[in-house]
Design a protein around this motif. Structure first.
Motif, PDB file in Angstrom:
ATOM      1  N   TYR A 245     -39.894  59.055 -94.234  1.00 27.76           N
ATOM      2  CA  TYR A 245     -39.731  58.187 -94.515  1.00 27.76           C
ATOM      3  C   TYR A 245     -38.531  57.684 -95.337  1.00 27.76           C
ATOM      4  CZ  TYR A 245     -44.959  58.300 -95.997  1.00 27.76           C
ATOM      5  OH  TYR A 245     -46.326  58.716 -95.445  1.00 27.76           O
TER       6      TYR A 245
ATOM      7  N   GLU B   5     -51.235  62.119 -96.259  1.00 26.99           N
ATOM      8  CA  GLU B   5     -52.120  61.207 -96.265  1.00 26.99           C
ATOM      9  C   GLU B   5     -51.571  59.635 -95.184  1.00 26.99           C
ATOM     10  OE1 GLU B   5     -54.086  59.523-100.148  1.00 26.99           O
ATOM     11  OE2 GLU B   5     -53.203  61.418-100.965  1.00 26.99           O
ATOM     12  N   GLU B   6     -50.506  59.191 -95.084  1.00 31.22           N
ATOM     13  CA  GLU B   6     -50.574  57.733 -94.528  1.00 31.22           C
ATOM     14  C   GLU B   6     -50.470  58.569 -93.216  1.00 31.22           C
ATOM     15  OE1 GLU B   6     -48.488  54.713 -96.333  1.00 31.22           O
ATOM     16  OE2 GLU B   6     -46.978  55.600 -96.253  1.00 31.22           O
TER      17      GLU B   6
ATOM     18  N   THR C  65     -51.012  63.901-101.129  1.00 31.33           N
ATOM     19  CA  THR C  65     -49.519  63.006-101.307  1.00 31.33           C
ATOM     20  C   THR C  65     -50.172  61.644-102.074  1.00 31.33           C
ATOM     21  OG1 THR C  65     -49.556  62.717 -99.326  1.00 31.33           O
ATOM     22  CG2 THR C  65     -48.856  64.307 -99.472  1.00 31.33           C
ATOM     23  N   PRO C  66     -50.267  61.155-103.287  1.00 27.84           N
ATOM     24  CA  PRO C  66     -50.497  59.657-103.659  1.00 27.84           C
ATOM     25  C   PRO C  66     -49.334  59.456-103.951  1.00 27.84           C
ATOM     26  CG  PRO C  66     -51.196  61.719-105.114  1.00 27.84           C
ATOM     27  CD  PRO C  66     -51.228  62.116-104.067  1.00 27.84           C
TER      28      PRO C  66
ATOM     29  N   ARG D 264     -41.408  54.198 -92.450  1.00 26.03           N
ATOM     30  CA  ARG D 264     -42.165  55.821 -92.196  1.00 26.03           C
ATOM     31  C   ARG D 264     -42.182  55.716 -90.430  1.00 26.03           C
ATOM     32  NH1 ARG D 264     -47.094  57.452 -90.417  1.00 26.03           N
ATOM     33  NH2 ARG D 264     -48.006  55.328 -91.124  1.00 26.03           N
TER      34      ARG D 264
ATOM     35  N   GLY E 137     -44.772  54.645-100.190  1.00 26.99           N
ATOM     36  CA  GLY E 137     -44.855  54.079 -98.743  1.00 26.99           C
ATOM     37  C   GLY E 137     -45.002  52.629 -98.656  1.00 26.99           C
ATOM     38  N   LYS E 138     -45.199  51.628 -99.291  1.00 27.25           N
ATOM     39  CA  LYS E 138     -45.151  49.949 -99.301  1.00 27.25           C
ATOM     40  C   LYS E 138     -43.671  49.917 -99.223  1.00 27.25           C
ATOM     41  CE  LYS E 138     -45.306  49.663-104.516  1.00 27.25           C
ATOM     42  NZ  LYS E 138     -44.642  49.686-105.087  1.00 27.25           N
TER      43      LYS E 138
ATOM     44  N   THR F 246     -48.047  57.673-101.179  1.00 24.50           N
ATOM     45  CA  THR F 246     -48.544  57.284-100.482  1.00 24.50           C
ATOM     46  C   THR F 246     -47.665  55.516-101.633  1.00 24.50           C
ATOM     47  OG1 THR F 246     -50.450  57.911 -99.937  1.00 24.50           O
ATOM     48  CG2 THR F 246     -50.195  55.852-100.151  1.00 24.50           C
ATOM     49  N   LYS F 247     -47.978  55.697-102.494  1.00 26.34           N
ATOM     50  CA  LYS F 247     -47.029  54.614-103.456  1.00 26.34           C
ATOM     51  C   LYS F 247     -46.442  54.187-103.220  1.00 26.34           C
ATOM     52  CE  LYS F 247     -45.687  54.567-108.616  1.00 26.34           C
ATOM     53  NZ  LYS F 247     -45.535  54.839-109.829  1.00 26.34           N
TER      54      LYS F 247
END
Length: 749
Positions: free
Chosen positions: A462, A225-226, A234-235, A246, A241-242, A238-239
């Motif tokens: 990541y 997603e990102e 891929t939630p 990346r 990823g903060k 994303t979660k």
């Protein structure tokens, strides 16, 4: 005109095969041969029809006929991946057409024998054998062919293509490139601009103690997603990823898991061959990431949802520094596993079931830091899924793949929750990376190892730690070989000099990378900035793309840019020469480096080939009369049975190494050929030595610089210094500047 030429070439190959078959058929019909011979010919004819049908399926997946290299890579005797793919693509319509063709052949043969006289039957039988395959070929061609641009591979006759893959080396077209750059230093990377520097994170909080490497099997960046994927699968990435750094543009050096594993664990692009290093030499003690981290006190474990027997991975990993090597066969899983029973490799287990064994291992010694690798399996073809599949794309295969990626993402989320529950997030670096991509027809291929386009090579990456990162994004270019070097950098451990990869925070990291795929044609290329070059060494076709203007690689600029093609061919030569020297040096090195230590700066190597009659050519190396050692040129070509031409001999050029403990201020390096032998008058056997260059302390001396030290024992010839009798040559060394300074000081005194 090019398309007409390609079609004509393929047509001539078809006619050649049919003519041979027709001639044999006519001979069979005229001669009174045993029934076994006749039916043997019939069997061969049927096999050819089935082989053609198999290639129709292969063309839908590979856009190329099946080659021996591809069969070797697929490991069809031990793995069900290849058979799964064939069955999946082999539809009822094609099967019906094949059955109809075979039944028609047998029926016509029966009618001819029953209704015609013997002489009439002979001629008619031969005509049927000649023209029925032509009719069937045209019928099948209508089934598969749509108006489009054809590559050379797509026009090849499948039988001819398979024979060629046996007879002609797939990488034959690479020789001119590696040889063309003899004037450059092979261990110095090509003249590539440095990537935009990435600021190294600073943290006064808990230092990194543990490392988790989470590998997404067969997941390209564009389905995350990102990275712009339209599919919300891929939630968890994303979660988390903060709390990550990346990297936007990351390339695997090759679109296959076995080679990707080698690149990730050793920080080196594998040798460009159709057999992976760990399959051929699984017990070679490479200097790998696991070795370095284990020397720092981390315990090391490798956990795979897939089968570690594939490509001898279970044999290789202990030599790559892993204390524990396990796969899905080592634990139980509610709901069972995916795959086949019986001999060979099972396919995989659910990724969710790999999480508990990893966390149990973490818990087994909570006071000792750890390095854990988690290799997922469900996104690999045929995309293993539990439960129902959500329709998202209108493509059943892609929907199934998305469901498998979602399962891997859920396993990642469970693993991260387990680390959080144990209070390990602050002092653990979690790295998530794809091993390679996956294609869904974007350039006429499916799967991954059949091409080197963006969908095959570009992967997500990541680096996750809440104390170090805050959702930062690196827009520049990197390679999966940079992963291990970046991990060491973040743990304040020096990168071994033998490694190719560079930390993302290294100001000298090149803004380019090389890649290859040796199975579907021998494909090589490089990316520099936004320029991408792909060269097919089997067909000598070249593609050139501007990824900034054309990120989906829809417009090949090569036909309209002949001057650019020449420029980039020269650059490709530099990349390939550098890569060959670097990988050879790494694979053949026996150095065992202590953590934080730099690789020994002193070195000696010789780039040599030759022919041999009884024993491989041997050469004594000396500096100022002091022996450095003896090199055996084990890659030389035997001419005991037949003469070896220059091209074949030079294709066997290899780099050989010796420990260099000679006087670093030495003035003259000597090479002495030791074991000339000759089979005798009228015979071909003859042991000779040919040297293209030598390297001493990082400085390269070419054959043109050598001078004879023993009369007429040899001389410069066709780019090499060739020794055909026992004797030798010498070269004046260029001493370091401090040696010159010492000499001047002594002279003043």
């Amino acid at each position: 005109m090019e398309q007409v030429s390609l079609t004509a070439q393929g047509g001539l190959q078809d006619m050649l095969v049919l003519s041979i078959a027709g001639a044999i058929a006519f001979a069979v019909s005229q001669l009174f041969l045993p029934r076994l011979v006749v039916w043997g010919f019939n069997l061969v004819a049927i096999v050819l029809v089935l082989w053609g049908a198999l290639n129709i399926v292969a063309m839908n997946m590979l856009a190329e006929p099946v080659s021996w290299a591809w069969i070797t890579y697929a490991d069809i005797l031990n793995s069900s991946y290849a058979s799964d793919a064939i069955i999946h693509l082999f539809d009822a319509k094609l099967a019906g057409m094949i059955v109809a063709a075979l039944v028609g052949y047998l029926l016509l043969r029966y009618l001819i024998r029953r209704l015609l006289t013997r002489s009439q039957a002979k001629a008619s039988f031969a005509l049927v054998l000649i023209f029925l395959p032509m009719f069937a070929a045209g019928w099948l061609n209508e089934y598969t062919t749509a108006p489009k641009q054809l590559s050379r591979g797509e026009t090849l006759n499948p039988a001819v293509a398979m024979v060629q893959s046996f007879v002609i080396p797939a990488d034959e077209g690479l020789r001119e490139f590696v040889a063309a750059d003899s004037g450059s230093n092979p261990l110095v990377p090509p003249n590539v601009a440095f990537a935009t520097p990435v600021e190294r994170p600073k943290s006064d909080q808990t230092p990194i103690q543990n490392v988790v490497l989470f590998v997404l099997e067969s997941v390209p960046a564009r389905f995350v997603e990102e990275y712009g994927s339209p599919y919300p699968v891929t939630p968890n990435l994303t979660k988390y990823g903060k709390d990550a750094l990346r990297v936007e543009r990351v390339y695997s050096p090759t679109p296959a898991s076995n080679y990707a594993l080698f690149a990730l664990t050793t920080s080196v692009v594998p040798e460009m061959r159709a057999v992976s290093p760990q399959q051929e030499f699984p017990d070679r003690d490479y200097l790998a990431l696991g070795d370095v981290l284990k020397a720092q006190g981390l315990r090391t474990g490798f956990f795979a949802s897939t089968d570690n027997r594939f490509d001898r991975r279970a044999d290789y990993l202990p030599y790559a520094g892993y204390d524990i090597v396990k796969d899905y066969r080592d634990w139980t899983c509610e709901g069972g596993f995916f795959g086949t029973s019986g001999p060979g490799y099972h396919n995989t287990g659910p990724d969710r079931c790999t999480v508990p064994p990893v966390l149990d291992w973490v818990d087994s010694d909570p006071d000792q830091p750890f390095f854990a690798t988690f290799w997922t399996g469900q996104p690999h073809f045929p995309y293993f899924v539990e439960g129902e599949i959500e329709e998202q794309s209108g493509n059943a295969d892609l929907d199934r793949f998305m469901a498998a990626v979602s399962a891997a993402d859920r396993a990642f989320g469970s693993l991260m929750e387990g680390l959080e529950e144990r209070g390990l997030m602050d002092d653990t670096l979690v790295v998530v990376v794809g091993d390679h991509g996956e294609a869904f027809g974007e350039h006429g291929t499916y799967g991954h190892a059949s091409a080197v386009y963006e969908e095959n090579l570009r992967v997500p990456l990541y680096f996750i730690n809440p104390n170090l990162f805050e959702g930062d994004v690196v827009d520049g270019l990197a390679a999966t070989t940079d992963v291990a070097a970046t991990i060491l950098d973040l743990l304040d451990i020096d990168r071994p000099e033998l490694w190719q990869g560079r930390s993302l925070f290294d100001v000298e990291r090149p803004n380019g990378t090389i890649f290859f795929s040796p199975w579907n044609g021998f494909l090589v290329g490089f990316v520099e900035g936004h320029t991408k070059v792909i060269y097919n060494a089997s067909t000598k076709e070249i593609e050139l793309f501007d990824l900034k203007a054309d990120p989906n690689e829809t417009r090949n600029l090569a036909p309209e840019s002949p001057n650019l093609v020449l420029t980039y061919k020269e650059k490709l030569s530099q990349w390939l020469t550098w890569q060959a020297a670097h990988s050879s040096r790494f694979v053949n090195s026996d150095a065992e480096l202590a953590p934080n230590a730099k690789a020994p700066p002193r070195s000696f190597s010789i780039h040599a080939t030759g022919t041999y009659f009884r024993d491989f050519p041997k050469a004594r190396i000396s500096v100022d009369g002091v022996e450095l050692g003896v090199v055996e040129v084990s890659g030389a070509i035997s001419n005991a049975q037949e003469e070896v031409d220059t091209e074949t001999e030079q294709s066997a050029l290899r780099q050989y190494f010796l420990d260099n403990d000679a006087d670093r201020c030495g003035a003259v390096l000597s090479i002495q050929f030791l074991n000339d032998s000759w089979a005798g008058e009228g015979l071909t056997g003859d042991t000779n030595l040919s040297v293209k260059w030598v390297e001493f302390d990082g400085i390269y001396y070419l054959a043109e610089q050598f001078s004879s030290s023993s009369g007429d024992a040899g001389g410069y010839w066709n780019g090499v210094y060739k020794l055909w009798r026992n004797g030798g040559f010498k070269v004046k060394l260029s001493p370091p500047s401090d040696c010159i300074s010492d000499v001047l000081i002594q002279a003043d005194q």
